[in-house]
Write a protein that holds these residues in place. Structure first.
Motif, PDB file in Angstrom:
ATOM      1  N   GLY A 127      -1.036 -12.561 -29.477  1.00 18.43           N
ATOM      2  CA  GLY A 127      -0.567 -13.941 -29.457  1.00 18.43           C
ATOM      3  C   GLY A 127      -1.589 -14.901 -28.896  1.00 18.43           C
ATOM      4  O   GLY A 127      -2.765 -14.578 -28.737  1.00 18.43           O
ATOM      5  N   ASP A 128      -1.092 -16.092 -28.603  1.00 18.47           N
ATOM      6  CA  ASP A 128      -1.937 -17.173 -28.103  1.00 18.47           C
ATOM      7  C   ASP A 128      -2.130 -17.049 -26.599  1.00 18.47           C
ATOM      8  O   ASP A 128      -1.171 -16.807 -25.851  1.00 18.47           O
ATOM      9  CB  ASP A 128      -1.303 -18.527 -28.412  1.00 18.47           C
ATOM     10  N   TYR A 129      -3.360 -17.267 -26.151  1.00 12.13           N
ATOM     11  CA  TYR A 129      -3.712 -17.190 -24.737  1.00 12.13           C
ATOM     12  C   TYR A 129      -4.622 -18.355 -24.382  1.00 12.13           C
ATOM     13  O   TYR A 129      -5.238 -18.967 -25.260  1.00 12.13           O
ATOM     14  CB  TYR A 129      -4.449 -15.870 -24.433  1.00 12.13           C
ATOM     15  N   HIS A 130      -4.678 -18.650 -23.095  1.00  4.72           N
ATOM     16  CA  HIS A 130      -5.631 -19.617 -22.563  1.00  4.72           C
ATOM     17  C   HIS A 130      -6.733 -18.860 -21.842  1.00  4.72           C
ATOM     18  O   HIS A 130      -6.457 -17.955 -21.052  1.00  4.72           O
ATOM     19  CB  HIS A 130      -4.979 -20.555 -21.544  1.00  4.72           C
ATOM     20  N   LEU A 131      -7.975 -19.244 -22.093  1.00  7.17           N
ATOM     21  CA  LEU A 131      -9.113 -18.757 -21.333  1.00  7.17           C
ATOM     22  C   LEU A 131      -9.627 -19.939 -20.522  1.00  7.17           C
ATOM     23  O   LEU A 131      -9.943 -20.989 -21.089  1.00  7.17           O
ATOM     24  CB  LEU A 131     -10.213 -18.236 -22.258  1.00  7.17           C
ATOM     25  N   MET A 132      -9.659 -19.782 -19.222  1.00  8.07           N
ATOM     26  CA  MET A 132     -10.099 -20.845 -18.313  1.00  8.07           C
ATOM     27  C   MET A 132     -11.349 -20.377 -17.580  1.00  8.07           C
ATOM     28  O   MET A 132     -11.410 -19.234 -17.134  1.00  8.07           O
ATOM     29  CB  MET A 132      -9.014 -21.160 -17.277  1.00  8.07           C
ATOM     30  N   VAL A 133     -12.328 -21.268 -17.460  1.00 10.05           N
ATOM     31  CA  VAL A 133     -13.518 -20.989 -16.669  1.00 10.05           C
ATOM     32  C   VAL A 133     -13.632 -22.095 -15.627  1.00 10.05           C
ATOM     33  O   VAL A 133     -13.581 -23.288 -15.953  1.00 10.05           O
ATOM     34  CB  VAL A 133     -14.796 -20.958 -17.534  1.00 10.05           C
ATOM     35  N   TYR A 134     -13.749 -21.686 -14.369  1.00  9.01           N
ATOM     36  CA  TYR A 134     -13.911 -22.610 -13.256  1.00  9.01           C
ATOM     37  C   TYR A 134     -15.273 -22.364 -12.635  1.00  9.01           C
ATOM     38  O   TYR A 134     -15.680 -21.209 -12.468  1.00  9.01           O
ATOM     39  CB  TYR A 134     -12.844 -22.376 -12.183  1.00  9.01           C
ATOM     40  N   CYS A 135     -15.981 -23.422 -12.271  1.00 13.46           N
ATOM     41  CA  CYS A 135     -17.266 -23.292 -11.591  1.00 13.46           C
ATOM     42  C   CYS A 135     -17.250 -24.204 -10.369  1.00 13.46           C
ATOM     43  O   CYS A 135     -16.852 -25.368 -10.464  1.00 13.46           O
ATOM     44  CB  CYS A 135     -18.427 -23.657 -12.516  1.00 13.46           C
ATOM     45  N   THR A 136     -17.688 -23.647  -9.236  1.00 16.28           N
ATOM     46  CA  THR A 136     -17.739 -24.391  -7.980  1.00 16.28           C
ATOM     47  C   THR A 136     -19.178 -24.445  -7.499  1.00 16.28           C
ATOM     48  O   THR A 136     -19.893 -23.444  -7.565  1.00 16.28           O
ATOM     49  CB  THR A 136     -16.854 -23.706  -6.913  1.00 16.28           C
ATOM     50  N   ASP A 137     -19.593 -25.607  -7.014  1.00 13.87           N
ATOM     51  CA  ASP A 137     -20.943 -25.716  -6.462  1.00 13.87           C
ATOM     52  C   ASP A 137     -20.900 -25.519  -4.948  1.00 13.87           C
ATOM     53  O   ASP A 137     -19.823 -25.351  -4.362  1.00 13.87           O
ATOM     54  CB  ASP A 137     -21.633 -27.023  -6.871  1.00 13.87           C
ATOM     55  N   ALA A 138     -22.059 -25.520  -4.310  1.00  9.33           N
ATOM     56  CA  ALA A 138     -22.161 -25.243  -2.875  1.00  9.33           C
ATOM     57  C   ALA A 138     -21.403 -26.262  -2.032  1.00  9.33           C
ATOM     58  O   ALA A 138     -20.957 -25.948  -0.922  1.00  9.33           O
ATOM     59  CB  ALA A 138     -23.622 -25.186  -2.451  1.00  9.33           C
ATOM     60  N   ALA A 139     -21.224 -27.475  -2.538  1.00  7.11           N
ATOM     61  CA  ALA A 139     -20.502 -28.515  -1.800  1.00  7.11           C
ATOM     62  C   ALA A 139     -18.992 -28.457  -2.026  1.00  7.11           C
ATOM     63  O   ALA A 139     -18.247 -29.219  -1.434  1.00  7.11           O
ATOM     64  CB  ALA A 139     -21.028 -29.889  -2.192  1.00  7.11           C
ATOM     65  N   GLY A 140     -18.531 -27.548  -2.904  1.00  4.54           N
ATOM     66  CA  GLY A 140     -17.102 -27.418  -3.160  1.00  4.54           C
ATOM     67  C   GLY A 140     -16.598 -28.202  -4.361  1.00  4.54           C
ATOM     68  O   GLY A 140     -15.400 -28.201  -4.636  1.00  4.54           O
ATOM     69  N   ASN A 141     -17.466 -28.878  -5.089  1.00  6.92           N
ATOM     70  CA  ASN A 141     -17.056 -29.585  -6.307  1.00  6.92           C
ATOM     71  C   ASN A 141     -16.737 -28.557  -7.382  1.00  6.92           C
ATOM     72  O   ASN A 141     -17.462 -27.574  -7.525  1.00  6.92           O
ATOM     73  CB  ASN A 141     -18.175 -30.503  -6.797  1.00  6.92           C
ATOM     74  N   GLU A 142     -15.658 -28.786  -8.127  1.00  6.33           N
ATOM     75  CA  GLU A 142     -15.242 -27.816  -9.143  1.00  6.33           C
ATOM     76  C   GLU A 142     -15.103 -28.476 -10.507  1.00  6.33           C
ATOM     77  O   GLU A 142     -14.569 -29.567 -10.636  1.00  6.33           O
ATOM     78  CB  GLU A 142     -13.908 -27.179  -8.758  1.00  6.33           C
ATOM     79  N   ALA A 143     -15.604 -27.768 -11.515  1.00  4.49           N
ATOM     80  CA  ALA A 143     -15.420 -28.167 -12.912  1.00  4.49           C
ATOM     81  C   ALA A 143     -14.692 -27.033 -13.616  1.00  4.49           C
ATOM     82  O   ALA A 143     -14.722 -25.888 -13.149  1.00  4.49           O
ATOM     83  CB  ALA A 143     -16.772 -28.425 -13.571  1.00  4.49           C
ATOM     84  N   HIS A 144     -14.024 -27.349 -14.722  1.00  5.12           N
ATOM     85  CA  HIS A 144     -13.381 -26.280 -15.485  1.00  5.12           C
ATOM     86  C   HIS A 144     -13.437 -26.593 -16.979  1.00  5.12           C
ATOM     87  O   HIS A 144     -13.581 -27.743 -17.383  1.00  5.12           O
ATOM     88  CB  HIS A 144     -11.936 -26.035 -15.031  1.00  5.12           C
ATOM     89  N   VAL A 145     -13.339 -25.511 -17.752  1.00  4.52           N
ATOM     90  CA  VAL A 145     -13.302 -25.592 -19.212  1.00  4.52           C
ATOM     91  C   VAL A 145     -12.146 -24.712 -19.659  1.00  4.52           C
ATOM     92  O   VAL A 145     -11.949 -23.617 -19.130  1.00  4.52           O
ATOM     93  CB  VAL A 145     -14.628 -25.082 -19.834  1.00  4.52           C
ATOM     94  N   ALA A 146     -11.384 -25.184 -20.644  1.00  2.83           N
ATOM     95  CA  ALA A 146     -10.250 -24.413 -21.176  1.00  2.83           C
ATOM     96  C   ALA A 146     -10.460 -24.161 -22.655  1.00  2.83           C
ATOM     97  O   ALA A 146     -10.937 -25.037 -23.382  1.00  2.83           O
ATOM     98  CB  ALA A 146      -8.951 -25.187 -20.965  1.00  2.83           C
ATOM     99  N   ARG A 147     -10.116 -22.958 -23.084  1.00  3.60           N
ATOM    100  CA  ARG A 147     -10.179 -22.589 -24.494  1.00  3.60           C
ATOM    101  C   ARG A 147      -8.872 -21.934 -24.893  1.00  3.60           C
ATOM    102  O   ARG A 147      -8.275 -21.184 -24.128  1.00  3.60           O
ATOM    103  CB  ARG A 147     -11.311 -21.576 -24.755  1.00  3.60           C
ATOM    104  N   ASN A 148      -8.440 -22.211 -26.108  1.00  5.65           N
ATOM    105  CA  ASN A 148      -7.332 -21.486 -26.724  1.00  5.65           C
ATOM    106  C   ASN A 148      -7.942 -20.317 -27.473  1.00  5.65           C
ATOM    107  O   ASN A 148      -8.859 -20.507 -28.271  1.00  5.65           O
ATOM    108  CB  ASN A 148      -6.558 -22.387 -27.681  1.00  5.65           C
ATOM    109  N   ILE A 149      -7.434 -19.105 -27.196  1.00  2.87           N
ATOM    110  CA  ILE A 149      -7.894 -17.909 -27.900  1.00  2.87           C
ATOM    111  C   ILE A 149      -6.674 -17.165 -28.413  1.00  2.87           C
ATOM    112  O   ILE A 149      -5.546 -17.432 -27.991  1.00  2.87           O
ATOM    113  CB  ILE A 149      -8.749 -16.991 -26.993  1.00  2.87           C
ATOM    114  N   VAL A 150      -6.895 -16.235 -29.325  1.00  2.51           N
ATOM    115  CA  VAL A 150      -5.811 -15.453 -29.905  1.00  2.51           C
ATOM    116  C   VAL A 150      -6.162 -13.974 -29.756  1.00  2.51           C
ATOM    117  O   VAL A 150      -7.270 -13.568 -30.110  1.00  2.51           O
ATOM    118  CB  VAL A 150      -5.605 -15.801 -31.400  1.00  2.51           C
ATOM    119  N   LEU A 151      -5.227 -13.189 -29.239  1.00  2.11           N
ATOM    120  CA  LEU A 151      -5.399 -11.741 -29.188  1.00  2.11           C
ATOM    121  C   LEU A 151      -4.680 -11.145 -30.385  1.00  2.11           C
ATOM    122  O   LEU A 151      -3.534 -11.486 -30.655  1.00  2.11           O
ATOM    123  CB  LEU A 151      -4.826 -11.158 -27.894  1.00  2.11           C
TER     124      LEU A 151
END
Length: 161
Positions: A127-151
Motif C-alpha cells: 500500500g501507500d506509505y510516507h517516507l520522511m527524511v529529517y536533517c539537523t545541523d549542529a545548531a539544532g535547525n531541522e529540515a525535512h523532506v516527505a515522499r509518497n512511496i508504494v510498497l
C-alpha cells in the motif's frame, strides 16, 4: 592629576578595542546559525514502487549540506492508509511496515549518503506509505523532506546498478 584621569579611560578603551578584535565572528559560533540544512533526496523518488520481500535493501541516495555544520539525519517510513481493506488474505498475515533510524554526520558541512539499509520484509502490508527524511545541523535547525512511496508484492523499481 591628569594622568590619573586619563589612564583608566585609555585602559578601558584599549580593553574594548582588544575584545572587538578577539571576539568570534557569527559564522564561527554554531549558536548564531539560524539557517536550516539542505536535503536533496535523489532516491526513492516521489511515487516510487518498492518491492516487498526483496533481499536487497531499498536504494537510498541523497545529498546533505549546511552553511556551518551538519549533525544528523533520520529516515522514517510509516503507512499512509486508513486500515480498511478489500484484501482477501486472512487478517494478521501482514504487518504495517515501519522504519525509523538515525545516522550521525557530525563534523561535515556536506555529505553524500548512499546505502541500502531499508529492507522491506516479505510480510509487509502492501500500500501507500510516507517516507520522511529529517536533517539537523549542529545548531539544532531541522529540515525535512516527505515522499509518497508504494510498497508492492508485484515488483518495484528500487534496484540500481
Amino acid at each position: 592629576m591628569k594622568t590619573k584621569f586619563y589612564f583608566p579611560m585609555i585602559f578601558s578603551l584599549l580593553v574594548m578595542v582588544m575584545s572587538l578584535f578577539t571576539a568570534c565572528s557569527d559564522s564561527d559560533n554554531p549558536l548564531s546559525d539560524t539557517t536550516k540544512p539542505v536535503i536533496d533526496l535523489n532516491s526513492p523518488t516521489e511515487g516510487q514502487v518498492l518491492a516487498i520481500g526483496s533481499e536487497h535493501g531499498v536504494h537510498f541516495e541523497m545529498e546533505l549540506s549546511d552553511d556551518v555544520m551538519l549533525k544528523s539525519y533520520k529516515i522514517e517510513i510509516h503507512n499512509n492508509f486508513d486500515h480498511h481493506s478489500h484484501d482477501t488474505r486472512a487478517t494478521g498475515t501482514t504487518v504495517d511496515f515501519t522504519f525509523n533510524r538515525s545516522y550521525d554526520v557530525s563534523e561535515q558541512r556536506t555529505a553524500h549518503i548512499h546505502h541500502h539499509d531499508i529492507v522491506i520484509p516479505a510480510n509487509a502490508t502492501p500500500g501507500d506509505y510516507h517516507l520522511m527524511v529529517y536533517c539537523t545541523d549542529a545548531a539544532g535547525n531541522e529540515a525535512h523532506v516527505a515522499r509518497n512511496i508504494v510498497l508492492s508484492t508485484t515488483g518495484g523499481d528500487d534496484r540500481h546498478h
